[in-house]
Design an enzyme around this catalytic site. Sequence first.
Site, PDB file in Angstrom:
ATOM      1  N   CYS A 166       0.884  -1.204   0.078  1.00  0.00           N
ATOM      2  CA  CYS A 166      -0.015  -0.060  -0.148  1.00  0.00           C
ATOM      3  C   CYS A 166       0.872   1.298   0.183  1.00  0.00           C
ATOM      4  O   CYS A 166       1.666   1.530   0.728  1.00  0.00           O
ATOM      5  CB  CYS A 166      -0.875  -0.018   1.175  1.00  0.00           C
ATOM      6  SG  CYS A 166      -1.667   1.559   1.718  1.00  0.00           S
ATOM      7  N   CYS A 215       0.539   3.538   3.011  1.00  0.00           N
ATOM      8  CA  CYS A 215       1.078   2.810   4.286  1.00  0.00           C
ATOM      9  C   CYS A 215       2.684   2.935   4.376  1.00  0.00           C
ATOM     10  O   CYS A 215       3.157   3.202   5.411  1.00  0.00           O
ATOM     11  CB  CYS A 215       0.645   1.293   4.201  1.00  0.00           C
ATOM     12  SG  CYS A 215      -1.020   1.144   4.271  1.00  0.00           S
TER      13      CYS A 215
END
Length: 205
Positions: A132, A135
Amino acid sequence: MDPTAFEQKIKSGSVQILDVRTSKEYKSGYIDNAMLADWLNEKQFNERTQHLDKSRPVLVYCASGIRSAEAAEVLRTRGYTVFELVGGMNKWKREGKPVKGDKPVSQMGTEDFNKLVQQSNLVLVDFGATWCPPCRKMEPVLQQLEKDLSGQFALTKIDAGVHTALMKQMNVEALPHFFVYKNGQKVWDKQGIVSLEELKKALQL
């Protein structure tokens, strides 16, 4: 780029690898260190790719090369330098290039999760994933947070690529998603990029 040139470009360093397949395809095998942004999910693709670094090349691939070509064209219009894997993962695998695969992991249940958030008086839960983009952008922030508030809270990371049932129960719809628990009770949560100062404030409620 053909698989060999693509592999050499990866080894040259300072690149971002982007898998634009579905999460199901990604789990079946992916190029090491690749991030995921599903081209067929417009909202997810746009949300995740906005966190890519325009100063570093983006190496994009899909299953056969069709989706990655479309994604690359869009990314170039947004100011990114993009290289595509011709033939996609299909050709990458046929040429014997290395493929990473997730090992089977048991789904975390509510009972196990409750035990985790009660491990300390103050717990920060991070629902995220290595694939991600936002992230990854949060990683240095979390590292700094642990340094600045050393010993004052416990950080628990939940792999959203694995524990999908728990995500549904927690209403986690996009990544990253942070929760703060105080004495086992949820006192704060927020989805998306969060600043260091905002996290500190949330932990001091």
